[in-house]
Motif scaffolding. Sequence first.
Motif, short mmCIF file in Angstrom:
data_model
loop_
_atom_site.label_atom_id
_atom_site.label_comp_id
_atom_site.label_asym_id
_atom_site.label_seq_id
_atom_site.Cartn_x
_atom_site.Cartn_y
_atom_site.Cartn_z
N MET A 55 9.48 -59.47 34.44
CA MET A 55 9.50 -58.35 35.39
C MET A 55 10.64 -58.53 36.38
SD MET A 55 6.47 -56.94 37.88
CE MET A 55 6.40 -58.38 38.96
N GLU A 56 11.44 -57.49 36.55
CA GLU A 56 12.55 -57.54 37.48
C GLU A 56 12.42 -56.41 38.50
OE1 GLU A 56 16.34 -57.76 35.64
OE2 GLU A 56 15.87 -59.63 34.59
N LEU A 57 12.46 -56.78 39.77
CA LEU A 57 12.33 -55.84 40.88
C LEU A 57 13.61 -55.80 41.70
CD1 LEU A 57 8.80 -57.05 42.01
CD2 LEU A 57 9.27 -54.74 41.15
N ILE A 58 13.82 -54.70 42.41
CA ILE A 58 14.95 -54.59 43.33
C ILE A 58 14.41 -54.19 44.70
CG2 ILE A 58 17.03 -53.30 43.92
CD1 ILE A 58 17.66 -53.11 40.97
N ALA A 98 9.39 -64.49 42.35
CA ALA A 98 8.47 -63.37 42.18
C ALA A 98 9.05 -62.25 41.32
CB ALA A 98 8.06 -62.82 43.54
N GLY A 99 10.34 -62.37 40.96
CA GLY A 99 10.95 -61.36 40.10
C GLY A 99 11.93 -60.44 40.79
N VAL A 100 12.18 -60.63 42.09
CA VAL A 100 13.13 -59.78 42.80
C VAL A 100 14.54 -60.28 42.49
CG1 VAL A 100 13.83 -58.82 45.02
CG2 VAL A 100 11.43 -59.40 44.61
N ARG A 101 15.35 -59.42 41.91
CA ARG A 101 16.66 -59.83 41.43
C ARG A 101 17.83 -59.38 42.30
NH1 ARG A 101 14.07 -63.07 39.52
NH2 ARG A 101 13.32 -63.25 37.38
N ARG A 102 17.64 -58.34 43.09
CA ARG A 102 18.72 -57.84 43.94
C ARG A 102 18.16 -57.44 45.29
NH1 ARG A 102 23.04 -56.40 40.24
NH2 ARG A 102 23.99 -54.91 41.65
N PHE A 103 19.01 -57.62 46.32
CA PHE A 103 18.60 -57.36 47.70
C PHE A 103 19.69 -56.50 48.36
CE2 PHE A 103 17.27 -61.44 46.13
CZ PHE A 103 15.95 -61.60 46.54
N TYR A 104 19.31 -55.34 48.83
CA TYR A 104 20.25 -54.45 49.50
C TYR A 104 20.01 -54.53 51.01
CZ TYR A 104 21.81 -52.88 45.01
OH TYR A 104 22.36 -52.87 43.75
N LEU A 105 21.11 -54.82 51.74
CA LEU A 105 21.03 -55.16 53.16
C LEU A 105 21.60 -54.03 54.01
CD1 LEU A 105 22.50 -58.77 52.82
CD2 LEU A 105 20.10 -58.08 52.61
N PRO A 106 20.73 -53.24 54.65
CA PRO A 106 21.21 -52.16 55.50
C PRO A 106 21.75 -52.69 56.82
CG PRO A 106 18.82 -52.26 55.55
CD PRO A 106 19.26 -53.28 54.56
N ALA A 107 22.80 -52.06 57.30
CA ALA A 107 23.39 -52.44 58.58
C ALA A 107 22.57 -51.87 59.74
CB ALA A 107 24.83 -51.93 58.66
#
Length: 258
Positions: free
Chosen positions: A1-4, A29-38
Amino acid sequence: MELIDTHCHLYVPAFAEDVDAVIHRAQTAGVRRFYLPAIDRETEDSLLELEKRYPDICFAMQGLHPGSVKADSVDALKHVEESLSSRRFAAVGEIGLDFYWDRSFEKEQYQAFHQQIDWALRFDLPIVIHSRDSIAQTIAVVEEHQKGKLRGIFHCFNEDEESAKKIVSLGFYLGIGGTVTYKNSKLPGVLKSIGMENIVLETDSPYLPPAPYRGKRNESSWLVYVAAKLAEIKGMEIEEVAGITSANAMKIFSKAEG
């Protein structure tokens, strides 16, 4: 399982002591990408440093948060424009309208929102929208600019079905986070009528943790609770929810990254 995790502030002081462990737990836990809001210029250095440390999984946005808009934000906005001109970001965000705490700078918030949407269109970037106590006004601004090319996410969506359907009709996605797990949340009922093709997942870490951890610092590994709740609402397997929402996220962000 891959989560974003399409929205997490892993660079703020709440994570200063253990961000590496936080990211490791999320990956496990399967989280593969992290988007960082300014948020603003004061927090920008730590945001960009985290992206530099994890260039393959952490992706920075650029923008001025509505809560950081003041009477004179000319220099702050000029910096946003210069930054967007100098390199590729994942999105312009988080931007929008926040009338919850203080409406003293309402006019300036509108001006900053309009300006940053214009830049997103100029640089062909998605926008990530912050909307608190301002959903109708925020939708109206997006509608004004939507000529077929504007795209993005209404972050931390927690509104009614009418608003959800309006957002979807504008070609935007709903960012669903921990609030969907809360006992008295109206979101489960709203999301039953919204197609999975219009939903992405987020944590908004360190804020708004899912039900089992209310009152604690939120973190990206707990995105699995959001996915599990959405799977329950939709009568799907969690792996299917993860797959669809991750594909949706990549549709939004991959063009910016490419």
